[in-house]
Write a protein that holds these residues in place. Structure first.
Motif, PDB file in Angstrom:
ATOM      1  N   LEU A  62      45.200  35.479  29.956  1.00 12.15           N
ATOM      2  CA  LEU A  62      44.485  35.195  31.186  1.00 12.15           C
ATOM      3  C   LEU A  62      44.835  36.295  32.177  1.00 12.15           C
ATOM      4  CD1 LEU A  62      45.101  31.341  31.587  1.00 12.15           C
ATOM      5  CD2 LEU A  62      43.094  32.494  30.603  1.00 12.15           C
ATOM      6  N   PHE A  63      43.830  36.930  32.740  1.00 13.60           N
ATOM      7  CA  PHE A  63      44.024  37.939  33.771  1.00 13.60           C
ATOM      8  C   PHE A  63      43.666  37.328  35.123  1.00 13.60           C
ATOM      9  CE2 PHE A  63      43.460  42.266  31.388  1.00 13.60           C
ATOM     10  CZ  PHE A  63      44.612  41.989  30.654  1.00 13.60           C
ATOM     11  N   TYR A  64      44.454  37.631  36.139  1.00 13.50           N
ATOM     12  CA  TYR A  64      44.211  37.114  37.489  1.00 13.50           C
ATOM     13  C   TYR A  64      43.924  38.265  38.441  1.00 13.50           C
ATOM     14  CZ  TYR A  64      45.161  35.211  42.136  1.00 13.50           C
ATOM     15  OH  TYR A  64      45.064  34.862  43.451  1.00 13.50           O
ATOM     16  N   TYR A  65      42.858  38.102  39.228  1.00  8.79           N
ATOM     17  CA  TYR A  65      42.507  39.055  40.284  1.00  8.79           C
ATOM     18  C   TYR A  65      42.459  38.331  41.621  1.00  8.79           C
ATOM     19  CZ  TYR A  65      41.134  42.646  36.893  1.00  8.79           C
ATOM     20  OH  TYR A  65      41.134  43.600  35.894  1.00  8.79           O
ATOM     21  N   LYS A  66      43.142  38.885  42.607  1.00  9.63           N
ATOM     22  CA  LYS A  66      43.058  38.309  43.946  1.00  9.63           C
ATOM     23  C   LYS A  66      41.657  38.479  44.535  1.00  9.63           C
ATOM     24  CE  LYS A  66      47.928  39.199  44.983  1.00  9.63           C
ATOM     25  NZ  LYS A  66      48.880  39.934  45.850  1.00  9.63           N
ATOM     26  N   ASP A  67      40.938  39.498  44.054  1.00  8.54           N
ATOM     27  CA  ASP A  67      39.581  39.778  44.528  1.00  8.54           C
ATOM     28  C   ASP A  67      38.712  40.108  43.321  1.00  8.54           C
ATOM     29  OD1 ASP A  67      37.227  40.823  45.597  1.00  8.54           O
ATOM     30  OD2 ASP A  67      38.246  41.772  47.282  1.00  8.54           O
ATOM     31  N   TYR A  68      37.698  39.289  43.105  1.00  7.84           N
ATOM     32  CA  TYR A  68      36.803  39.474  41.957  1.00  7.84           C
ATOM     33  C   TYR A  68      36.242  40.887  41.884  1.00  7.84           C
ATOM     34  CZ  TYR A  68      32.614  38.948  39.055  1.00  7.84           C
ATOM     35  OH  TYR A  68      31.654  39.115  38.078  1.00  7.84           O
ATOM     36  N   ASN A  69      35.968  41.476  43.018  1.00  5.81           N
ATOM     37  CA  ASN A  69      35.357  42.796  43.046  1.00  5.81           C
ATOM     38  C   ASN A  69      36.223  43.840  42.360  1.00  5.81           C
ATOM     39  OD1 ASN A  69      33.162  44.489  43.869  1.00  5.81           O
ATOM     40  ND2 ASN A  69      34.481  45.358  45.430  1.00  5.81           N
ATOM     41  N   ASN A  70      37.533  43.658  42.360  1.00  8.38           N
ATOM     42  CA  ASN A  70      38.415  44.605  41.691  1.00  8.38           C
ATOM     43  C   ASN A  70      38.214  44.582  40.177  1.00  8.38           C
ATOM     44  OD1 ASN A  70      39.580  45.571  44.039  1.00  8.38           O
ATOM     45  ND2 ASN A  70      41.208  44.038  44.041  1.00  8.38           N
ATOM     46  N   ALA A  71      37.837  43.419  39.652  1.00  8.16           N
ATOM     47  CA  ALA A  71      37.532  43.343  38.221  1.00  8.16           C
ATOM     48  C   ALA A  71      36.250  44.103  37.911  1.00  8.16           C
ATOM     49  CB  ALA A  71      37.398  41.883  37.791  1.00  8.16           C
ATOM     50  N   VAL A  72      35.249  43.973  38.783  1.00  3.88           N
ATOM     51  CA  VAL A  72      33.997  44.696  38.602  1.00  3.88           C
ATOM     52  C   VAL A  72      34.238  46.199  38.644  1.00  3.88           C
ATOM     53  CG1 VAL A  72      31.701  45.104  39.575  1.00  3.88           C
ATOM     54  CG2 VAL A  72      32.665  42.806  39.577  1.00  3.88           C
ATOM     55  N   LEU A  73      35.175  46.621  39.484  1.00  2.00           N
ATOM     56  CA  LEU A  73      35.502  48.044  39.614  1.00  2.00           C
ATOM     57  C   LEU A  73      36.490  48.519  38.559  1.00  2.00           C
ATOM     58  CD1 LEU A  73      35.865  48.186  43.507  1.00  2.00           C
ATOM     59  CD2 LEU A  73      33.914  48.928  42.133  1.00  2.00           C
ATOM     60  N   ALA A  74      36.806  47.620  37.590  1.00  3.44           N
ATOM     61  CA  ALA A  74      37.698  47.961  36.469  1.00  3.44           C
ATOM     62  C   ALA A  74      39.099  48.353  36.923  1.00  3.44           C
ATOM     63  CB  ALA A  74      37.091  49.068  35.605  1.00  3.44           C
ATOM     64  N   LYS A  75      39.565  47.720  37.983  1.00  6.18           N
ATOM     65  CA  LYS A  75      40.948  47.940  38.412  1.00  6.18           C
ATOM     66  C   LYS A  75      41.886  47.029  37.636  1.00  6.18           C
ATOM     67  CE  LYS A  75      39.811  49.409  43.110  1.00  6.18           C
ATOM     68  NZ  LYS A  75      40.045  49.187  44.569  1.00  6.18           N
ATOM     69  N   ASN A  76      43.178  47.364  37.632  1.00  7.72           N
ATOM     70  CA  ASN A  76      44.152  46.560  36.908  1.00  7.72           C
ATOM     71  C   ASN A  76      44.306  45.181  37.545  1.00  7.72           C
ATOM     72  OD1 ASN A  76      44.661  48.560  35.057  1.00  7.72           O
ATOM     73  ND2 ASN A  76      46.466  49.337  36.118  1.00  7.72           N
ATOM     74  N   GLN A  77      44.598  44.212  36.725  1.00  2.00           N
ATOM     75  CA  GLN A  77      44.756  42.839  37.180  1.00  2.00           C
ATOM     76  C   GLN A  77      46.011  42.691  38.040  1.00  2.00           C
ATOM     77  OE1 GLN A  77      45.192  43.974  34.193  1.00  2.00           O
ATOM     78  NE2 GLN A  77      46.947  43.058  33.174  1.00  2.00           N
ATOM     79  N   ASP A  78      46.020  41.664  38.885  1.00  2.00           N
ATOM     80  CA  ASP A  78      47.173  41.404  39.740  1.00  2.00           C
ATOM     81  C   ASP A  78      48.255  40.606  39.021  1.00  2.00           C
ATOM     82  OD1 ASP A  78      46.240  42.569  42.308  1.00  2.00           O
ATOM     83  OD2 ASP A  78      44.655  41.079  42.093  1.00  2.00           O
ATOM     84  N   ASP A  79      47.874  39.869  37.995  1.00  2.00           N
ATOM     85  CA  ASP A  79      48.844  39.117  37.198  1.00  2.00           C
ATOM     86  C   ASP A  79      48.200  38.778  35.865  1.00  2.00           C
ATOM     87  OD1 ASP A  79      51.195  37.900  36.507  1.00  2.00           O
ATOM     88  OD2 ASP A  79      50.898  36.118  37.745  1.00  2.00           O
ATOM     89  N   GLU A  80      49.029  38.424  34.873  1.00  2.00           N
ATOM     90  CA  GLU A  80      48.517  38.018  33.570  1.00  2.00           C
ATOM     91  C   GLU A  80      49.504  37.066  32.920  1.00  2.00           C
ATOM     92  OE1 GLU A  80      49.792  41.046  30.162  1.00  2.00           O
ATOM     93  OE2 GLU A  80      48.490  42.010  31.649  1.00  2.00           O
TER      94      GLU A  80
END
Length: 381
Positions: A62-80
């Motif tokens: 499970l990958f966690y992003y504080k901001d969904y947009n960072n996932a769209v921009l292919a940035k690293n996850q904030d936690d896993e």
């Protein structure tokens, strides 16, 4: 957009004496992240610079992003985290096996997460595909995440990760842009150069390129509804009717939102429309020492496109129009039903939003949000 608890702000502004007399007037509450997201991910590890390109190991996370947009921009996850497997323990996780009684479990950002009811495909309206709880908040899960990212995994390894599902907060507001392309097309006839390959005619390209770009001109000039924008020398024209429910100063108003629609249509449709160019009757005539010629070029445009930029509370998904645009083409000559051509046009539009499905951007994130659409019949010839 992140919001701090109001009580925390008040305490920060209170005189020191009051804080000393009444300590812990109200417990500090955690920041609410309206756009946080959880992705149900499968990763495979690869050796860097190895001749053998096969994966050396795989895992489900499970990958966690504080901001969904960072996932769209292919940035690293904030936690896993590595979640529990409610299915056969010796196999990779089948995300659809989590139930309310026996959910997929994990811990992200120091908070418990449970996921259940994931279906293989989301519903047709909004791709909803399951439920989750995260830190006491209700989440809704979606199919079609289309998440694909490569990440370094030490000096010698990297991993490729993808996800077909993700979950976001139920109570947030989301935005989508919904295109309805009606099943009629208009054939317009332009006079251009005699060329062996019509795609090389610069004049025809200029007409096609400028067609949807006229929507920007329409907005910049605050033009009246149904103002006619000629399509070259064809005698045909395009019109735009725009309705906006928000005005400058409103919380989520974006002045350039309709311009973004124009850019999307231009970028995604010009090549498709240009590819319909067929060469017709040609006439040759002398010009000095040369014999030149002109030819008829027939181009196919969609007869009518309805664009609805909408918002909804995610838990209800009762979509409300914020902006609508009706785009029509008139030739007065050759309007006909063309289901195949219209489906190709819709496919080109939707490809622009392939990375975002309906749970996507929140309304506060701006832009067009999720890109969705349908074809529809109509008596608009």
């Amino acid at each position: 957009m992140h919001f701090n608890d109001l009580a925390t702000i008040f305490l920060a502004l209170s005189p020191l004496a009051i804080a000393a007399v009444i300590p812990d007037l109200e417990p500090r509450q955690e920041e609410v992240r309206a756009d946080e997201a959880i992705f149900l991910v499968k990763c495979s590890k690869y050796v860097k610079n190895a001749k053998d390109a096969s994966a050396s190991g795989s895992s489900d996370k499970l990958f966690y992003y504080k901001d969904y947009n960072n996932a769209v921009l292919a940035k690293n996850q904030d936690d896993e985290c590595f979640p529990s497997n409610p299915g056969p323990k010796e196999h990779s996780i089948d995300w659809t096996t989590g139930t309310y009684e026996n959910p997929i479990k994990g811990q992200l950002d120091k908070k418990a997460v449970t996921i259940w009811g994931i279906t293989e495909r989301g519903d047709k309206t909004a791709n909803t595909a399951g439920h989750a709880m995260f830190g006491g908040a209700r989440f809704r899960c979606y199919a079609n995440a289309d998440y694909d990212i490569n990440q370094d995994y030490g000096d010698k390894m990297y991993q490729k990760c993808y996800a077909n599902y993700y979950c976001t907060r139920e109570e947030r507001q989301i935005r989508r842009t919904f295109f309805t392309v009606y099943e009629n097309t208009e054939k317009i006839v332009l006079t251009g150069k005699e060329v062996h390959e019509p795609k090389r005619d610069g004049y025809i390209a200029t007409v096609v390129d400028g067609a949807f770009g006229n929507l920007k001109t329409h907005m910049a000039n605050n033009a009246a509804d149904d103002t006619r924008y000629p399509l070259g020398n064809s005698g045909a024209y395009m019109t735009f009717t725009v309705r906006r429910s928000e005005k400058d100063g409103d919380l989520n108003f974006e002045e350039d939102r309709i311009d973004k629609v124009a850019d999307l249509l231009k970028n995604q449709l010009n090549a498709k429309i240009y590819a319909t160019d067929t060469l017709g009757e040609c006439i040759k005539y002398p010009s000095g020492n040369k014999v030149l010629g002109t030819c008829k070029h027939t181009i196919t445009f969609p007869k009518e496109i309805l664009v609805q930029i909408q918002v909804a509370d995610q838990q209800v998904l009762d979509w409300d129009d914020r902006d609508t645009v009706v785009i029509k083409v008139y030739s007065g000559k050759d309007c006909r039903k063309d289901s195949v051509g219209v489906k190709n046009i819709l496919g080109a539009i939707l490809s622009a939003g392939a990375a975002v499905s309906s749970g996507g951007f929140s309304a506060v994130a701006g832009g067009l949000g999720a890109i969705m659409g349908i074809t529809a019949g109509g008596d608009n010839c």
